[in-house]
Design an enzyme around this catalytic site. Sequence first.
Site, PDB file in Angstrom:
ATOM      1  CE  LYS A  52      53.903 -32.751 -60.436  1.00 41.35           C
ATOM      2  NZ  LYS A  52      54.178 -34.032 -59.979  1.00 41.35           N
ATOM      3  NE  ARG A  98      50.657 -39.328 -53.110  1.00 40.39           N
ATOM      4  CZ  ARG A  98      51.023 -37.848 -53.539  1.00 40.39           C
ATOM      5  NH1 ARG A  98      52.567 -37.145 -53.837  1.00 40.39           N
ATOM      6  NH2 ARG A  98      51.010 -38.173 -55.303  1.00 40.39           N
ATOM      7  CE1 TYR A 144      72.446 -11.139 -40.468  1.00 38.05           C
ATOM      8  CE2 TYR A 144      72.657 -12.676 -43.075  1.00 38.05           C
ATOM      9  CZ  TYR A 144      72.238 -11.361 -42.082  1.00 38.05           C
ATOM     10  OH  TYR A 144      71.305  -9.982 -42.144  1.00 38.05           O
ATOM     11  CG  MET A 186      66.831 -12.341 -48.430  1.00 40.72           C
ATOM     12  SD  MET A 186      65.607 -11.133 -47.765  1.00 40.72           S
ATOM     13  CE  MET A 186      65.084 -11.318 -46.020  1.00 40.72           C
TER      14      MET A 186
HETATM   15  C1  LIG Z   1      54.775 -34.697 -59.665  1.00 47.27           C
HETATM   16  C2  LIG Z   1      54.309 -36.473 -60.881  1.00 47.27           C
HETATM   17  C3  LIG Z   1      54.842 -36.642 -61.609  1.00 47.27           C
HETATM   18  C4  LIG Z   1      56.604 -37.008 -62.092  1.00 47.27           C
HETATM   19  O1  LIG Z   1      56.857 -37.442 -60.888  1.00 47.27           O
HETATM   20  P1  LIG Z   1      58.810 -37.279 -61.087  1.00 47.27           P
HETATM   21  O2  LIG Z   1      59.478 -37.770 -60.700  1.00 47.27           O
HETATM   22  O3  LIG Z   1      59.160 -35.630 -61.460  1.00 47.27           O
HETATM   23  O4  LIG Z   1      59.190 -37.673 -63.126  1.00 47.27           O
HETATM   24  C5  LIG Z   1      54.447 -37.915 -62.020  1.00 47.27           C
HETATM   25  N1  LIG Z   1      53.159 -38.475 -61.824  1.00 47.27           N
HETATM   26  C6  LIG Z   1      52.288 -37.824 -61.009  1.00 47.27           C
HETATM   27  C7  LIG Z   1      51.018 -38.349 -60.243  1.00 47.27           C
HETATM   28  C8  LIG Z   1      52.589 -36.871 -60.274  1.00 47.27           C
HETATM   29  O5  LIG Z   1      52.019 -35.722 -59.438  1.00 47.27           O
END
Ligand SMILES: *Cc1c(COP(=O)(O)O)cnc(C)c1O
Length: 356
Positions: A33, A129, A253, A301
Site C-alpha cells: 500500500k 478502529r 535558518y 526545503m
Molecule cells: C499496513 C498494514 C499492515 C502491515 O503492517 P506493517 O507494520 O508495516 O507490517 C498489516 N495489516 C494491515 C491491516 C495494515 O493496514
Amino acid sequence: MRPAQATIDLKALCLNYQLASSLSGSKAIAVIKADAYGHGAVECARALEKETKVFAVAFLEEALELREAGILNPILLLEGFFEECELAQIDQYNLWPVIHSHWQISAIEKAKLLKPLTIFLKMDSGMHRVGFFPEDIPVAYYQLLATKKIANTTLMTHFARADELEIDYTKKQYSAFQEVANKLNLETCVCNSPALLAWPEIRSHWVRPGIMLYGASPFEHPQHSTNQLQPVMTLQSKIISVRTLPQGESIGYGGLYTTNKPSRIGVVAIGYADGYPRHAPNDTPVMVAGEKTRLIGRVSMDMLTVDLTDLPQAGLGSDVELWGKNILASEVALLAQTIPYQLFCNIKRVPRRFTS
Ligand SMILES: *Cc1c(COP(=O)(O)O)cnc(C)c1O
C-alpha cells in the site's frame, strides 16, 4: 542534473520477503500500500510477483494501478470498499475486500456479481478502529454465507501494540481473536511485521508483512530479530558546496547551530521537500564519502548542511547517504521523532532508481 535520488534494491526486497515467509511458516501477503511505502508499488510488485501469492493495498485505486501494470496476483484491499459501486470492479479484477461493517454485507447482498467473492472478515480485537466485535463476528459471517456470493472467508484482525514487547496487549488481542476463529473453523490472517519478528507464539494461516519487506525495523530500539533485514531504500545526494567558517558563526535558518571552533561545512542537495524530515536535529548521522558525520543546522526545503571538519577527504561532489545500508532509516526516524514508515511514505520529488 540534481544528484538527489532514492535507490531501491529489489533484491533486498525479495530477501526480506523470503525472511517474512520463513518466519511465518505460512502464506505471506506482501503489503505494498501507499506506493509500497514510498518504494514504488508497480516495481516492487513486479519484483515480488513470483514470490508471493497475494498482494495487499489499502483501497481499490491502488489495486487498479497494479492491474494496469499487468500484475495478475489476487490483491487484498485492507480498507475494503467505501461505496457499493466498487463491488463491480472488485469482482471484475479479482480483488479481495476486507469486510468490516454491516453496510458492506448489505451491499454484497444486493450486488450482481459474476463470481463468488473471496473476502477477509475483520474482527476488532482491540485496535478499535474498524471491524466487528468478537461477539458479532458469527452473525456477520452467517449473513455473508447466506448471500451465497462468498467463495472463501478468512478471519482477520490487526494489532495495535505489537511493537511494544514489554506489555501483553498483543496476547490479549490474539486470544480474543483465536477463540472466535476456533469456533468458526476459519483460516486466519493476523500477523503484521512486529508480530512476525517479535511474537513467535502468535501465528496465523496468512500473514501481512509491510515495513519489514522494506528492511526497516518496526521497533523503536534495535532487536535481535531485525538484524537480518536488508534496507531496500537508499536516500542519497551529493555535496554541492563547501565553506570554512570561523568559530561563532551560525548556520542556516534560525541559526540552529553555531560553530564552536573553525569548521568546514558541506551543503547537501536534499531537503524536506524531498521527504527528509525537517525535525531531524543537530547530530543526526549522515554518511559522507563513506564516513559517518552529522547533520548541523536546520533542514531547509532543498538543502541541508553537514559537518565536514573531521572529514578532510570529503568535498565538493562527495556522495552522501541520508539513510540506507549504513545509516538506518529507523535511527533517523527516532531522532526526528517519527517512524521509518512515515519517512518512507514522505519520499517525493527525488527520482527513484531500481537495482536488482
Ligand atoms: C499496513 C498494514 C499492515 C502491515 O503492517 P506493517 O507494520 O508495516 O507490517 C498489516 N495489516 C494491515 C491491516 C495494515 O493496514
